[in-house]
Design a protein around this motif. Structure first.
Motif: not given
Length: 610
Positions: A507-526
């Protein structure tokens, strides 16, 4: 025989008799008064004399320190002295007797002028300036309280006292120091002098909110002085000891705080943003590990920073969150059972509802998508389809339970609660805008709190910055445990985490990865509202958690009013850097499970144009 004439008693004889009688009466009065004073009223007279000789001096307690979670000092007080002299008692022509300054045996006699020169050398000041302060300017009225130097160290004060200049004394005062400079500056705040200039008091931040704990209780000394105003050495003295203030121990970690501030500063410079904040929170405890602000403030010199940035933007600045505000909408829909993550929706670029047209930020083809896919690609149209399955009152209830519209009190002044109108007051379009993070405001700390609650099995733990209070004797007084409440079920929490992982995977957070770890989150622009009420800027953000195997930390990055092309705005590298270093700092092992994201589209084809 002649008669003798009578004795002639003239006016002079009468005067003599009168004076004699008056003198006798005066002697009787004086004698009677002396008898009363010396015999009958001796104690009262002695008490009056003692009162005139008695002086009371307030002793200022030492202000408590502020330390981080590891005990590292963030704010401390040191002893400093103001050198003060009574010019009326200085006799320039009178020699000064003292011990030899070179340490040899015996004494010496020096002139005031020589002592003034020695004092100037000790203070590193011009001799003429020191001479004027000590003896006064020629022709000027002597000053009973002339300040020779302010804020000198104990070593300088001791050296000055050895000169034995008459009535030169050092008045003890406290000076606040922040050894790490700008680190955590907006959190710590700063101090100011009290109105009577005798002590320090909090003016902003934790220094202000924790004033009662930090300041301590003043004491006093009572003693007698002679006619020259100098304490009588052999006279008694009573003393009520001052009680030093408590030290405040924070949950923040100085190392993580430095990382958060530095990354916020770099991101602000990259996009010339008004401000950037980075919040790092422990998911399991709610403890704040860092609140980094790009506009840094050094508590040693707060006047060098604009007033609006002397406090943390993460706490004081409320804004429309944008798509990070979709988290409450989707969490409520899952909890209410109106959707499942894999439910199918036909998502176009526009969606009309109740005569209102909802648009996505970028034009796209009509897609058959999962609910998780709508969340991952952050489409407003699909979000409104899902949010409309619940009443306004239901969605409002979940938002309030997540803390939106309430002040988050972590001990910092000026905290904003944001704005969330009651559901009954939502206007026709506002009821839909709220579903995707517009039409209400919250702070970055609210965003972090929501992320913590979703990642913690649905249990919200109120954010905490103050861990404990340390008494002067070293004993520690823990602050009350943070209040907790359930906002969604464990099942909903698990599904939301998988949907947040889908954001990072596809999704919109493909640049938010951390090597070696599973990461989840949510981006926003308002869009960001300007002072006139219209929109004149944007807010870009990302709030994520890791590792998803066992969520430990939430990192929330918020960038307000960046400049340039909006498609280039990203806080992904900021999030990844802070999260990576936080995981490493706490020795969190890498993920040992495979990613568990959902499909974005219905069918086998998962890569489609944006």
């Amino acid at each position: 025989m002649s008669k003798k004439s009578p004795t002639n008693i003239g006016p002079s004889h009468n005067r003599m008799r009168f004076l004699l009688a008056f003198s006798l009466i005066a002697l009787l009065v004086i004698g009677g008064r002396l008898f009363v004073v010396q015999s009958l009223n001796a104690s009262a007279v002695a008490a009056t004399a003692s009162d005139k000789r008695t002086r009371q001096q307030v002793t200022i307690p030492k202000r408590g320190q502020i330390v981080d979670a590891e005990g590292r000092i963030l704010a401390t007080s040191v002893d400093r002295y103001d050198l003060v002299i009574d010019q009326r008692k200085v006799e320039p022509e009178r020699k000064i007797g003292r011990k030899k300054l070179d340490g040899s045996t015996g004494g010496e006699s020096v002139s005031v002028e020589q002592a003034v020169g020695e004092l100037a050398e000790i203070l590193g000041q011009d001799i003429d300036t020191v001479r004027t302060a000590v003896v006064g300017a020629p022709g000027a009225k002597p000053n009973a309280n002339s300040i020779v130097a302010k804020g000198v160290t104990p070593e300088v004060r001791n050296a000055a006292m050895e000169l034995r200049i008459r009535t030169l004394t050092g008045l003890l005062r406290s000076e606040r120091q922040y050894p790490n400079g700008v680190i955590a500056g907006p959190l710590l705040g700063f101090v100011k002098n009290t109105e009577d200039q005798t002590a320090l008091e909090g003016a902003e931040g934790l220094e202000l909110s924790q004033e009662k704990r930090l300041k301590g209780t003043p004491g006093s000394k009572t003693y007698e002085v002679g006619a020259d105003g100098v304490r009588i050495p052999m006279a008694g003295m009573s003393e009520e000891l001052a009680i030093d203030g408590q030290s405040v121990k924070l949950t923040a970690n100085t190392n993580i705080q430095y990382i958060a501030q530095e990354e916020a500063r770099k991101k602000q410079q990259q996009f010339k943003a008004e401000w950037v904040s980075v919040v790092v929170q422990n998911i399991k405890t709610g403890e704040i590990l860092a609140i980094g602000d790009s506009n840094q403030m050094d508590p040693n010199d707060p006047s060098a920073t604009d007033a609006q940035y002397r406090t943390s933007a993460a706490v004081t600045q409320a804004f429309e969150p944008g798509s990070t505000g979709k988290v409450p909408t989707f969490a409520a829909a899952l909890e209410e059972g109106v959707i499942q993550p894999t439910d199918a929706f036909k998502v176009a670029n526009q969606y009309k509802i109740n005569n209102e047209v909802i648009n996505d930020s970028l034009k796209h083809d009509t897609y058959e998508m999962t609910a998780a896919g709508i969340f991952a690609r952050s489409y407003n149209t699909g979000t409104v389809m899902i949010g409309s399955k619940m009443s306004n009152e239901t969605r409002y209830k979940y938002m309030r339970n997540l803390g939106i519209g309430e002040v988050i009190d972590i001990g910092l002044s000026g905290a904003s609660k944001g704005i969330l109108a009651p559901a009954k007051d939502w206007e026709r379009r506002q009821q839909y805008n709220i579903m995707f993070g517009q039409g209400y405001t919250q702070t970055a700390l609210h965003t972090s709190q929501i992320t913590q609650a979703i990642a913690n099995g649905g249990m919200l733990i109120e954010p905490k910055l103050i861990d404990s209070y340390i008494n002067p004797d070293g004993t520690e007084e823990k602050t009350p445990e943070s209040k907790t409440r359930r906002v969604v079920s464990k099942e909903t929490s698990d599904e939301m985490l998988r949907m947040m992982e889908t954001v990072v995977l596809a999704g919109t957070g493909t640049k938010m990865g951390v090597s070696g770890y599973r990461v989840g989150g949510k981006s926003g622009t308002a869009q960001a509202a300007g002072p006139s009420g219209g929109y004149d800027g944007h807010t870009n953000s990302f709030s994520g958690v890791a590792p998803l195997d066992d969520p430990q930390f939430a990192v929330t990055v918020t960038m307000h009013r960046p400049k340039g092309e909006w498609r280039t705005w990203s806080v992904g590298d900021t999030f990844s850097e802070v999260m990576s270093k936080t995981l490493n700092a706490y020795n969190v092992p890498p993920s040992n499970s495979k990613p568990q994201g959902f499909d974005v589209f219905i069918g086998t084809e998962q890569k489609k144009p944006w």
